[in-house]
Enzyme design. Structure first.
Site, mmCIF file in Angstrom:
data_model
loop_
_atom_site.group_PDB
_atom_site.id
_atom_site.type_symbol
_atom_site.label_atom_id
_atom_site.label_comp_id
_atom_site.label_asym_id
_atom_site.label_seq_id
_atom_site.Cartn_x
_atom_site.Cartn_y
_atom_site.Cartn_z
ATOM 1 N N ARG A 140 7.404 4.316 -4.925
ATOM 2 C CA ARG A 140 7.553 5.749 -4.752
ATOM 3 C C ARG A 140 7.093 6.218 -3.373
ATOM 4 O O ARG A 140 7.806 6.940 -2.676
ATOM 5 C CB ARG A 140 6.757 6.458 -5.851
ATOM 6 C CG ARG A 140 7.166 7.875 -6.035
ATOM 7 C CD ARG A 140 6.314 8.528 -7.070
ATOM 8 N NE ARG A 140 6.785 8.302 -8.431
ATOM 9 C CZ ARG A 140 6.274 8.927 -9.497
ATOM 10 N NH1 ARG A 140 5.274 9.777 -9.351
ATOM 11 N NH2 ARG A 140 6.746 8.696 -10.693
ATOM 12 N N THR A 141 5.909 5.808 -2.984
ATOM 13 C CA THR A 141 5.371 6.254 -1.695
ATOM 14 C C THR A 141 6.244 5.734 -0.554
ATOM 15 O O THR A 141 6.583 6.458 0.389
ATOM 16 C CB THR A 141 3.914 5.769 -1.513
ATOM 17 O OG1 THR A 141 3.149 6.248 -2.611
ATOM 18 C CG2 THR A 141 3.320 6.281 -0.225
ATOM 19 N N LYS A 146 0.416 -16.011 6.578
ATOM 20 C CA LYS A 146 -0.034 -17.139 7.395
ATOM 21 C C LYS A 146 -1.396 -16.877 8.019
ATOM 22 O O LYS A 146 -1.860 -17.647 8.854
ATOM 23 C CB LYS A 146 1.006 -17.434 8.489
ATOM 24 C CG LYS A 146 2.383 -17.756 7.938
ATOM 25 C CD LYS A 146 3.368 -18.131 9.048
ATOM 26 C CE LYS A 146 4.783 -18.249 8.528
ATOM 27 N NZ LYS A 146 5.534 -16.985 8.675
ATOM 28 N N ARG A 203 -0.052 0.938 3.936
ATOM 29 C CA ARG A 203 -0.617 0.825 2.581
ATOM 30 C C ARG A 203 -1.242 -0.553 2.506
ATOM 31 O O ARG A 203 -0.587 -1.547 2.819
ATOM 32 C CB ARG A 203 0.503 0.981 1.549
ATOM 33 C CG ARG A 203 0.228 0.385 0.156
ATOM 34 C CD ARG A 203 -0.764 1.171 -0.665
ATOM 35 N NE ARG A 203 -0.300 2.487 -0.981
ATOM 36 C CZ ARG A 203 0.157 2.850 -2.182
ATOM 37 N NH1 ARG A 203 0.189 2.013 -3.173
ATOM 38 N NH2 ARG A 203 0.573 4.086 -2.360
ATOM 39 N N HIS A 255 -5.909 8.528 -0.058
ATOM 40 C CA HIS A 255 -4.455 8.595 -0.090
ATOM 41 C C HIS A 255 -4.065 10.014 0.324
ATOM 42 O O HIS A 255 -3.592 10.807 -0.486
ATOM 43 C CB HIS A 255 -3.972 8.274 -1.507
ATOM 44 C CG HIS A 255 -2.506 7.952 -1.601
ATOM 45 N ND1 HIS A 255 -1.664 7.963 -0.518
ATOM 46 C CD2 HIS A 255 -1.750 7.623 -2.669
ATOM 47 C CE1 HIS A 255 -0.437 7.656 -0.923
ATOM 48 N NE2 HIS A 255 -0.464 7.436 -2.218
#
Ligand SMILES: [Zn+2]
Lengths: 304, 153
Positions: A53-54, A82, A103, A131
């Site tokens: 959604r974000t 890696k 995020r 957030h």
């Protein structure tokens, strides 16, 4: 609004918040007027954990402003796997784009990344931390439905790990809001958030059940209690059940109570609430696009 | 110099850290990253009677003056400590500790999900609060047992 990065809602003044929400309202009223505003602008999406959604709402927002996005793909297939440090990743991607959205599962990841890059960086969730873009769309929704002054809000569910809760609580200290926090004992607000609210002189009460405060609320903000927070399934079931609401529960609420939820719900809000006038969570999710358009518009500067 | 301080031998040149809360001397050594392996000459007095603190510890380190970072962290666990710089058996400088507003690189954040505990090119950073410290990355507040979070400990 003059910030390079958006890391936490603590950096936002009441005026800053007003600027974003007003711009979002302008966009909402006439999206076409903003369609080419950021043509040629490229936004880098760095999602180290999935959030459909974000991520999609940022992508939509940038494209609706006439810009485009580049995406690092899934973590599994990227150099992160890696062993490249996050500091290196953001420094490299910064060279490709005009802005970054991050995020990441670690708390403080956005703050650290912001120390390494000059392009605007937006925190789209850092572990159990913050957030802020979610909070701005929450505030937009609250302003539309209940108003931001003289507000009585109940915030219920997982308050310990819920970053949307932490960001919202900080932001609400800018307004005349009485905040009621409703959660099981084990998922109460973390010490650091309580410390800040206390420092801000916010009006805060904590409760273990909804019943007593429900009739006073203008807004009820429900978050999910996650299974993985509990060592045993039965304990989880017993607790989660107490923090679920349905149309029946809400019969004790004010007629114009606004019910919100920042994430895709599972079973914390029963489907029968959808048919009531209280249900505002779908509208809230839709607001993600105009609010993120407003933020990008303000942070990415004028390419008009 | 009082009788009690004489229990610990005099040093020629170096630092005497006095008025450490009783029982904290080993944590002070941890902050100074002294474990004996470097060959430093160190004298420790533990739980020495003190008018001011009841019981106090004293640490004397030969041939070593303290960096500002070290002094900053010392102030978190020993706010009443005095630092005496000794040269040729004379105390040439004596001062009380002052609490810094920030400490960097010396404490480790207890939140295992904090970015500062990952393999990133950053030092840990803590804001000093009136009654504890707070990680500037994840905002976790530590009030009790600050010495447990010293990096070299
Ligand atoms: Zn931390």
């Amino acid at each position: 609004m003059r910030h390079d990065h958006l890391i936490t809602t603590k950096q936002l003044s009441r005026t800053d918040i007003g600027t974003v929400l007003d711009r979002a309202a302008e966009i909402d009223a006439d999206p076409a007027a903003f369609a080419d505003r950021h043509a040629g602008t490229l936004l880098g999406l760095l999602f180290f954990e999935p959030s459909t959604r974000t991520k999609m709402s940022f992508e939509t927002a940038m494209k609706r402003l006439g810009g485009d996005v580049v995406d690092m793909g899934s973590v599994e297939s990227s150099s992160v796997k890696k062993g490249e440090s996050l500091a290196d990743t953001v420094r490299v991607i910064e060279g490709y784009v005009d802005g970054l959205v991050l995020r990441h599962p670690r708390q403080g990841s956005a703050k650290m990344s912001g120390e390494y890059v000059d392009v605007p960086l937006l925190n789209a969730g850092d572990g159990a931390g913050h957030h802020p873009t979610q909070t701005l769309l929450d505030l937009y929704t609250i302003r539309e439905n209940a108003g931001l002054d003289d507000l009585t809000i109940g915030i219920m569910g997982d308050l310990k790990y819920g970053r949307t809760v932490h960001s919202l609580a900080h932001a609400l200290t800018n307004f005349d809001a009485r905040q009621h926090f409703i959660s099981p004992e084990s998922l109460k607000l973390p010490r650091s958030v309580r410390y800040d609210l206390h420092e801000e002189g916010a009006s805060v009460r904590e409760h273990t059940d909804l019943e007593a405060v429900l009739p006073d609320l203008d807004v009820l903000y429900v978050t999910r209690i996650q299974r993985e927070r509990f060592p045993d399934e039965n304990e989880y079931r017993a607790i989660a059940g107490e923090y679920q609401i349905d149309a029946e529960t809400l019969s004790a609420a004010k007629e114009d109570l606004t019910v919100m939820h920042p994430l895709p719900r599972v079973d914390e809000i029963a489907a029968d609430v959808d048919d009531t006038d209280h249900a505002t969570y779908f509208e809230q999710a839709h607001n993600g696009v105009p609010v993120r358009m407003a933020l990008l518009d303000l942070l990415l500067g004028d390419s008009e | 110099m009082s009788d009690h301080e004489l229990r610990v031998s005099k040093i020629r040149s170096g630092t005497v850290i006095d008025h450490i809360p009783g029982g904290q001397a080993l944590n002070v050594l941890a902050i100074l990253d002294i474990d004996g392996s470097g060959g430093e000459e160190v004298s420790i007095g533990m739980n020495v009677p003190s008018d001011r603190l009841g019981r106090k510890d004293i640490v004397k380190v030969e041939g070593r003056e303290l960096s500002q970072d070290e002094v900053d962290v010392l102030s978190l666990i020993a706010p009443d400590a005095t630092i005496n710089i000794v040269r040729d058996y004379d105390v040439v400088d004596k001062h009380r500790l002052e609490r810094p507003s920030h400490v960097s690189g010396v404490l480790e954040c207890p939140n295992r999900n904090c970015i500062s505990t990952d393999d990133e090119p950053i030092d840990s950073k803590f804001e000093v609060l009136p009654d504890g410290v707070r990680c500037e990355y994840c905002e976790t507040i530590i009030r009790e047992d600050i010495p447990d979070h010293i990096r070299s400990a």
